[in-house]
Design an enzyme around this catalytic site. Structure first.
Site, PDB file in Angstrom:
ATOM      1  N   THR A 119       0.819  -1.286   0.071  1.00  0.00           N
ATOM      2  CA  THR A 119       0.055  -0.049  -0.032  1.00  0.00           C
ATOM      3  C   THR A 119       1.226   1.495   0.340  1.00  0.00           C
ATOM      4  O   THR A 119       1.914   1.770   0.767  1.00  0.00           O
ATOM      5  CB  THR A 119      -0.946   0.126   1.160  1.00  0.00           C
ATOM      6  OG1 THR A 119      -1.572  -1.001   1.127  1.00  0.00           O
ATOM      7  CG2 THR A 119      -1.933   1.171   0.958  1.00  0.00           C
ATOM      8  N   PHE A 150      -6.681  -6.603  -0.940  1.00  0.00           N
ATOM      9  CA  PHE A 150      -7.151  -6.237   0.212  1.00  0.00           C
ATOM     10  C   PHE A 150      -7.413  -7.568   0.507  1.00  0.00           C
ATOM     11  O   PHE A 150      -8.692  -8.597   0.976  1.00  0.00           O
ATOM     12  CB  PHE A 150      -8.768  -6.329  -1.188  1.00  0.00           C
ATOM     13  CG  PHE A 150      -8.896  -5.179  -1.516  1.00  0.00           C
ATOM     14  CD1 PHE A 150      -8.452  -3.893  -1.723  1.00  0.00           C
ATOM     15  CD2 PHE A 150      -8.567  -4.879  -3.377  1.00  0.00           C
ATOM     16  CE1 PHE A 150      -8.634  -2.500  -2.430  1.00  0.00           C
ATOM     17  CE2 PHE A 150      -7.608  -4.198  -3.966  1.00  0.00           C
ATOM     18  CZ  PHE A 150      -8.618  -2.702  -3.669  1.00  0.00           C
ATOM     19  N   ASN A 206     -10.427   0.989   1.879  1.00  0.00           N
ATOM     20  CA  ASN A 206     -10.019   1.236   3.344  1.00  0.00           C
ATOM     21  C   ASN A 206     -10.024   2.521   4.630  1.00  0.00           C
ATOM     22  O   ASN A 206     -10.523   1.898   5.519  1.00  0.00           O
ATOM     23  CB  ASN A 206      -8.254   0.975   3.754  1.00  0.00           C
ATOM     24  CG  ASN A 206      -7.949  -0.050   3.620  1.00  0.00           C
ATOM     25  OD1 ASN A 206      -8.232  -1.427   3.396  1.00  0.00           O
ATOM     26  ND2 ASN A 206      -6.350  -1.025   3.488  1.00  0.00           N
ATOM     27  N   PHE A 247     -18.963  -4.271   9.247  1.00  0.00           N
ATOM     28  CA  PHE A 247     -18.654  -2.967   9.201  1.00  0.00           C
ATOM     29  C   PHE A 247     -19.334  -2.470  10.587  1.00  0.00           C
ATOM     30  O   PHE A 247     -18.987  -0.566  10.702  1.00  0.00           O
ATOM     31  CB  PHE A 247     -17.407  -2.459   8.764  1.00  0.00           C
ATOM     32  CG  PHE A 247     -16.633  -2.886   7.770  1.00  0.00           C
ATOM     33  CD1 PHE A 247     -15.074  -3.435   8.904  1.00  0.00           C
ATOM     34  CD2 PHE A 247     -16.148  -3.775   7.219  1.00  0.00           C
ATOM     35  CE1 PHE A 247     -13.709  -3.945   8.107  1.00  0.00           C
ATOM     36  CE2 PHE A 247     -15.316  -4.741   6.489  1.00  0.00           C
ATOM     37  CZ  PHE A 247     -14.753  -4.351   7.390  1.00  0.00           C
ATOM     38  N   GLY A 251     -17.683  -0.948  18.699  1.00  0.00           N
ATOM     39  CA  GLY A 251     -16.794  -1.381  19.566  1.00  0.00           C
ATOM     40  C   GLY A 251     -15.696  -0.728  20.381  1.00  0.00           C
ATOM     41  O   GLY A 251     -15.679   0.487  20.160  1.00  0.00           O
ATOM     42  N   CYS A 258      -3.312  -2.150   8.765  1.00  0.00           N
ATOM     43  CA  CYS A 258      -3.795  -1.200   7.342  1.00  0.00           C
ATOM     44  C   CYS A 258      -4.367  -0.527   8.635  1.00  0.00           C
ATOM     45  O   CYS A 258      -4.255   1.169   7.805  1.00  0.00           O
ATOM     46  CB  CYS A 258      -5.077  -2.228   6.788  1.00  0.00           C
ATOM     47  SG  CYS A 258      -4.019  -3.208   6.400  1.00  0.00           S
ATOM     48  N   LYS A 261      -2.998   3.252   9.966  1.00  0.00           N
ATOM     49  CA  LYS A 261      -2.292   3.163   8.798  1.00  0.00           C
ATOM     50  C   LYS A 261      -2.691   4.202   7.351  1.00  0.00           C
ATOM     51  O   LYS A 261      -1.719   5.018   6.920  1.00  0.00           O
ATOM     52  CB  LYS A 261      -0.862   2.622   8.739  1.00  0.00           C
ATOM     53  CG  LYS A 261       0.383   2.667   7.580  1.00  0.00           C
ATOM     54  CD  LYS A 261       1.160   1.476   7.371  1.00  0.00           C
ATOM     55  CE  LYS A 261       0.462   0.279   6.713  1.00  0.00           C
ATOM     56  NZ  LYS A 261       0.340   0.698   5.117  1.00  0.00           N
ATOM     57  N   ARG A 325      -0.408  -4.736  15.704  1.00  0.00           N
ATOM     58  CA  ARG A 325      -0.411  -3.600  15.199  1.00  0.00           C
ATOM     59  C   ARG A 325      -1.247  -2.604  15.933  1.00  0.00           C
ATOM     60  O   ARG A 325      -2.891  -3.045  15.352  1.00  0.00           O
ATOM     61  CB  ARG A 325       0.032  -2.873  14.669  1.00  0.00           C
ATOM     62  CG  ARG A 325       1.585  -3.448  13.719  1.00  0.00           C
ATOM     63  CD  ARG A 325       1.694  -4.046  12.786  1.00  0.00           C
ATOM     64  NE  ARG A 325       1.413  -5.037  12.321  1.00  0.00           N
ATOM     65  CZ  ARG A 325       1.788  -5.742  10.723  1.00  0.00           C
ATOM     66  NH1 ARG A 325       2.501  -4.513   9.844  1.00  0.00           N
ATOM     67  NH2 ARG A 325       1.017  -6.822   9.954  1.00  0.00           N
TER      68      ARG A 325
END
Length: 439
Positions: A119, A150, A206, A247, A251, A258, A261, A325
């Site tokens: 990316t 993806f 994203n 999505f 939460g 991804c 960043k 991460r």
């Protein structure tokens, strides 16, 4: 085709293995001798469901090496799948990508297509093409294409073998035809466009998903205030085909390699061109605040963590991966420790990685029951199946004070009430089994 893949992280290794699964001869290149030795033995250096099995199945078509010169010199196609980590200012660090591009330029001896899978900011493919052509050691033709990934950690193999779409960004027809041949055995729609559009498709995709997550988290926070139920709200929204139900799980924010960043990188790129992506900036801000949602909730039950036994269920940013991460635990656990908590933590696959960051100060447990024993409060940060399937009576049975703060809405409220525990989740009514505050 004879294919080389630079990098054996989530993108590079999954790409290489899946290309081998579809009949290509693939050489994966990495700079780490120990890592290469593991892969040659059929052992995946990353935790990803299904990956190791496909590696072993295709070992006759897979090769792993640190010798990039030999791997690149006569390859038909070279994929660049190295990391593009975030710089302190939020921009993408392209050092590894450019390093590989220089190696390719000095190594290739035949015409080839170089495919940027990593990316990268819009316009990077143009720079890579200029760099390679300016540094060619042999008189060959080289074409650079953008082919963004993806995949999601935990479902990376499936996402690659059964892709929702394959995006190919090229400036020359020959490069597009080569990539169509590479993906001939993949059953997925192919979108062919120019390189900058392909680069933007990756970021826009994203960042849109990150926006969707931050939006539902904000709606969830408001639901708590006004007495609505975010799960019912999301269900009602999801039936609208224009919105969809994916999505929309409220939460404590998104993490991983991804979304954090890529939102920051696109926001930085826009600022560089004197333009502000206000929606993306809002998503970033909302997500950072959301990570601390459970810590703020805990103050309703305890003034301080000092001397408390704190149980942590889940360390990774999501189930199905050992990746830490941008995991919420990286922000929350240091606050608990600094405040004097005795922290016990459980995760089915993430403990060893977390130990590298926090080797001391945390009691790592290898069962949920051990983690909950005599705990005053429990934080759920990852919705592992083992957590979702736990008998809720265990919280009252094992904990000193059955106060459960759930950042992933693992349980329904009716079950929590029947279990007679204090259960505080995201965007829903708090179930308080305590007659008075524990303060």
């Amino acid at each position: 085709m004879k294919i080389a893949v630079a990098g054996t992280g989530y993108v590079g290794l999954v790409t290489g293995v899946c290309l081998a699964e579809n009949g290509h001869s693939v050489t994966c290149v990495d700079i780490d001798d120990d890592k290469v030795a593991l892969m040659k033995a059929g052992i995946s250096p990353i935790y990803e469901p299904g990956l190791e099995e496909i590696m072993i199945k295709n070992m006759k078509r897979l090769n792993f090496t640190t010798d990039y010169k030999r791997a690149y010199k006569d390859a038909d196609v070279i994929f660049i799948g190295v990391g593009t980590p975030e710089k302190k200012d939020g921009s993408a660090n392209l050092r590894f990508v450019y390093g590989v591009a220089e190696q390719i330029a000095k190594s290739i001896e035949n015409d080839c297509v170089v495919v940027v899978k990593s990316t990268v900011p819009i316009g990077t493919n143009d720079k890579i093409e200029d760099m390679i052509r300016e540094n060619l050691a042999h008189d060959v033709n080289v074409y650079v294409a953008s082919n963004p990934e993806f995949l999601a950690q935990g479902t990376a193999v499936r996402d690659t073998l059964y892709a929702s779409r394959i995006v190919i960004g090229v400036e020359e027809e020959i490069a597009g035809n080569v990539l169509k041949e590479v993906y001939r055995n993949f059953d997925a729609p192919i979108v062919v466009t120019n390189r900058k559009s392909a680069e933007m498709i990756k970021y826009a995709s994203n960042d849109f998903l990150a926006l969707k997550i931050s939006f539902i988290n904000e709606i969830g926070n408001l639901c708590e205030i006004i007495g609505a139920n975010i799960e019912d709200v999301a269900l009602g929204m999801g039936y609208d085909g224009r919105i969809g139900n994916r999505f929309l799980n409220a939460g404590i924010g998104y993490g991983g390699s991804c979304f954090p960043k890529d939102t920051k990188a696109l926001h930085w790129l826009a600022n560089f061109h004197d333009y502000e992506l206000k929606t993306v900036k809002a998503a970033i801000d909302v997500n950072e605040n959301q990570k601390l949602k459970l810590i703020k909730k805990s103050r309703k039950y305890f003034d301080s963590f000092k001397g408390l036994n704190v149980a942590v269920l889940g360390l990774t940013f999501k189930p199905g991966t050992d990746d830490l991460r941008e995991a919420p635990t990286l922000v929350n656990i240091p606050i608990m420790l600094e405040d004097g908590a005795n922290v016990r933590a459980w995760d089915p696959v993430g403990i060893e990685n977390f130990k590298k960051i926090h080797p001391i100060g945390i009691d790592y447990c290898y069962s949920i029951e051990e983690t909950l024993k005599d705990a005053d409060i429990c934080f759920i940060f990852t919705e592992w199946d083992e957590v979702k399937e736990l008998d809720l009576s265990k919280y009252r049975e094992l904990m000193r004070n059955p106060v459960v703060l759930d950042g992933r809405n693992c349980y329904d409220l009716v079950s929590a009430k029947k279990a007679n525990i204090t259960y505080d989740s995201i965007g829903r009514e708090a179930i308080n089994s305590l007659e008075a505050s524990l303060v």
